[in-house]
Structure formats: structure tokens, C-alpha cells
Scaffold this active site. Structure first.
Site, PDB file in Angstrom:
ATOM      1  N   ASN A   9      51.551 -21.878  12.579  1.00  0.00           N
ATOM      2  CA  ASN A   9      51.044 -20.587  12.105  1.00  0.00           C
ATOM      3  C   ASN A   9      51.139 -19.610  13.273  1.00  0.00           C
ATOM      4  O   ASN A   9      50.360 -19.690  14.203  1.00  0.00           O
ATOM      5  CB  ASN A   9      49.589 -20.770  11.634  1.00  0.00           C
ATOM      6  N   LYS A  11      50.441 -16.569  13.370  1.00  0.00           N
ATOM      7  CA  LYS A  11      49.423 -15.499  13.358  1.00  0.00           C
ATOM      8  C   LYS A  11      50.110 -14.169  13.689  1.00  0.00           C
ATOM      9  O   LYS A  11      51.248 -13.963  13.277  1.00  0.00           O
ATOM     10  CB  LYS A  11      48.274 -15.846  14.304  1.00  0.00           C
ATOM     11  N   HIS A  95      43.155 -18.857   5.236  1.00  0.00           N
ATOM     12  CA  HIS A  95      42.882 -19.165   6.651  1.00  0.00           C
ATOM     13  C   HIS A  95      41.530 -18.579   7.038  1.00  0.00           C
ATOM     14  O   HIS A  95      41.149 -17.507   6.561  1.00  0.00           O
ATOM     15  CB  HIS A  95      44.004 -18.598   7.528  1.00  0.00           C
ATOM     16  N   GLU A  97      40.592 -17.017   9.527  1.00  0.00           N
ATOM     17  CA  GLU A  97      40.643 -15.654  10.075  1.00  0.00           C
ATOM     18  C   GLU A  97      40.714 -14.636   8.947  1.00  0.00           C
ATOM     19  O   GLU A  97      40.184 -13.532   9.057  1.00  0.00           O
ATOM     20  CB  GLU A  97      41.839 -15.517  11.039  1.00  0.00           C
ATOM     21  N   GLU A 167      40.431 -27.015   8.981  1.00  0.00           N
ATOM     22  CA  GLU A 167      40.381 -26.342  10.281  1.00  0.00           C
ATOM     23  C   GLU A 167      38.934 -25.961  10.596  1.00  0.00           C
ATOM     24  O   GLU A 167      38.450 -24.923  10.116  1.00  0.00           O
ATOM     25  CB  GLU A 167      41.235 -25.065  10.250  1.00  0.00           C
ATOM     26  N   GLY A 173      41.554 -21.972  18.381  1.00  0.00           N
ATOM     27  CA  GLY A 173      41.801 -21.086  19.518  1.00  0.00           C
ATOM     28  C   GLY A 173      40.798 -21.235  20.653  1.00  0.00           C
ATOM     29  O   GLY A 173      40.747 -20.414  21.559  1.00  0.00           O
ATOM     30  N   SER A 213      43.135 -26.228  17.859  1.00  0.00           N
ATOM     31  CA  SER A 213      43.440 -26.664  19.228  1.00  0.00           C
ATOM     32  C   SER A 213      44.227 -27.969  19.280  1.00  0.00           C
ATOM     33  O   SER A 213      44.078 -28.756  20.213  1.00  0.00           O
ATOM     34  CB  SER A 213      42.157 -26.771  20.061  1.00  0.00           C
TER      35      SER A 213
HETATM   36  P1  13P Z   1      44.948 -23.077  17.365  1.00  0.00           P
HETATM   37  O1  13P Z   1      45.914 -24.225  17.308  1.00  0.00           O
HETATM   38  O2  13P Z   1      45.379 -21.962  18.255  1.00  0.00           O
HETATM   39  O3  13P Z   1      43.553 -23.552  17.638  1.00  0.00           O
HETATM   40  O4  13P Z   1      44.926 -22.447  15.887  1.00  0.00           O
HETATM   41  C1  13P Z   1      44.777 -23.266  14.793  1.00  0.00           C
HETATM   42  C2  13P Z   1      44.987 -22.461  13.571  1.00  0.00           C
HETATM   43  O5  13P Z   1      44.195 -21.608  13.229  1.00  0.00           O
HETATM   44  C3  13P Z   1      46.204 -22.712  12.796  1.00  0.00           C
HETATM   45  O6  13P Z   1      46.150 -22.072  11.565  1.00  0.00           O
END
Ligand code: 13P
Length: 253
Positions: A9, A11, A95, A97, A167, A173, A213
Site C-alpha cells: 500500500n 499510501k 483502511h 487511515e 491491521e 507506521g 510495521s
Molecule cells: P506500515 O507497514 O507502514 O506500518 O503500514 C501498514 C499499512 O497501513 C498498510 O496498509
């Protein structure tokens, strides 16, 4: 045996020229990987060019969001057909976010899942608890609510086309990965819930990715868990070598 599925992803990262350069490198680096389903999810603006470059390779392409209406006065939104016409096979839905910053709810997630399936896109649907919810012992309640809501109104046949991504929001992150035991506990819970909602057959066939992560250094322990079928990767998918190294770990299963 469920095939492992690793999706990157991106982002809000990479301009068009960066995306093009990146996937040109990636397709060479990943050329020999055969056992793992690999997906990249760029931003909307580079989907079309990325899809063309990855056409007929072992790397699938997904979007990071879609709208649940077919078309109309929805400024700034993107429809399922637009994604298909840009060469998408997958779409990430719900997601954390998007839930956190863009008002996505369990209901809009469900509407988007319905639309994606109706149009023939494969949804990767995200669920996960906040840190406060985990600390408050609410993890399973939150997951149950999200899982029941995302499957609402789907037939077993439709449900079988989903990929789920667990997740935990506190692991995204932050560098604070869930322990394999913590992740496995939730994955098994989700699988049991799918068995209750549909059938054991369905529950055994739907893949559940872990996200938060995840990187090459911690992937082996996570992917060895019986109910962890892959990863949804943020930070570690942005460099060709770190993404490649992670997929190499998945290939070992
Ligand atoms: P990270 O791997 O940066 O923690 O992000 C995970 C994520 O949100 C994938 O959609």
C-alpha cells in the site's frame, strides 16, 4: 493451502515518474517469485501507467479506495469502472487511515465492498482496533463489529472473493509490530467468525493478511502463524529491495 498474498500500500507516496521508475525495477527484481500473490497499490494518478508496465507480469495492481456509486456529482471521487479501466484488479477498502481521517464507517465500507464485487474488483478489506480499544480489552468486540458489518448482505460466493487485512492501528507506521501471538489470536477469531457467518469451507479459503510495521526481518515469524496468509505493507513496500526481501520470506512458505 492458501497462497500467501503480499500487497504494498503506497499510501500518498510517489509521483508518476517515481512510480514508473519503481515498478520497472520491481518487475525485474520479482521476476522469479512464483509461490506468492504480489500486488502493488499506487495512488490513483499512476494506476494506469503502472498497470501497463506490469501487464502480463506476476505483479497485480490495486487501488487504495473507490466510491460506492457508479457515477455522478461526487467531486474528487473515483468509481469502480474507472479503476477497472485503469487496469486495476484489486482495491483496498476501509483502511484505518480512511476510517480515521476521511469519515469511512462500517456502513460505507460495506457499500464499497458490494460495489467492488458487483463490478468484478477484488476487495482487500481492512479491519483493526485502536490502541485505546486494545488497552480497554475491546479488541475482539471491535473486530467482530467490523467483520459482521463488512460482510453484511454478501452471499457466500461473493464473500469468497474477499481478502481481509487485520491491521491493528497502533502497529501502523509505528515500528511497533504486533507479536505473532497477538496477531494469530485475532486472525483465528476472524476465521471462526467467518465460519459462523458462512461455513467452515469459506472460512478456510478466505485469506487474512496482517498489516502494521511488517518487514522482511519480522515477516517469517508472522507468516508462520497458521491463520496469517500474507501482509499488507506500508513503509517496507516503498523501496524495491525491502519489498523484494519481504516477498522472498513469503516465498519460503
Ligand atoms: P506500515 O507497514 O507502514 O506500518 O503500514 C501498514 C499499512 O497501513 C498498510 O496498509
Amino acid at each position: 493451502m492458501r497462497r500467501k498474498i503480499i500487497a504494498g500500500n503506497w499510501k500518498m507516496h510517489k509521483t508518476n515518474s517515481e512510480a514508473i521508475q519503481f515498478v520497472k525495477m520491481l518487475k525485474v527484481k520479482l521476476i522469479n517469485f512464483k509461490k506468492t500473490d504480489i500486488v502493488v497499490c499506487p495512488t490513483f494518478t499512476s494506476l494506469s501507467q503502472v498497470s501497463q508496465i506490469l501487464d502480463s507480469t506476476n505483479i497485480g495492481v490495486g487501488a487504495q479506495n473507490l466510491h460506492y456509486e457508479d457515477k455522478g456529482a461526487f467531486t474528487g471521487e473515483i468509481s469502480a469502472e474507472m479503476l477497472l479501466s485503469a487496469g486495476c484488479e484489486f482495491v483496498i477498502i476501509g483502511h484505518s487511515e480512511r476510517r480515521q481521517y476521511f469519515n469511512e464507517t462500517d456502513q460505507t465500507v460495506n457499500q464499497k465492498v458490494h460495489k467492488a464485487l458487483e463490478k468484478g474488483l477484488k476487495p482487500i478489506v481492512c479491519i483493526g482496533e485502536l490502541l485505546e480499544e486494545r488497552e480497554d480489552n475491546q479488541t475482539m468486540n471491535v473486530i467482530e463489529r467490523q467483520v459482521r458489518a463488512l460482510f453484511a448482505g454478501l452471499s457466500e460466493e461473493q464473500a469468497s472473493k474477499l481478502v481481509l487485512a487485520y491491521e491493528p492501528v497502533w502497529a501502523i507506521g509505528t515500528g511497533k509490530v504486533a507479536s505473532p501471538e497477538q496477531a494469530q489470536e485475532v486472525h483465528a477469531f476472524i476465521r471462526n467468525l467467518m465460519a459462523e457467518l458462512y461455513s467452515n469451507n469459506l472460512a478456510q479459503s478466505v485469506r487474512i493478511q496482517y498489516g502494521g510495521s511488517m518487514k522482511a526481518a519480522n515477516a517469517k515469524e508472522l507468516l508462520s502463524q497458521p491463520d496469517i496468509d500474507g501482509g499488507l505493507i506500508g513503509g517496507a513496500c516503498l523501496e524495491p529491495d525491502s519489498f523484494r526481501d519481504l516477498i522472498e520470506v513469503a516465498e519460503g512458505f
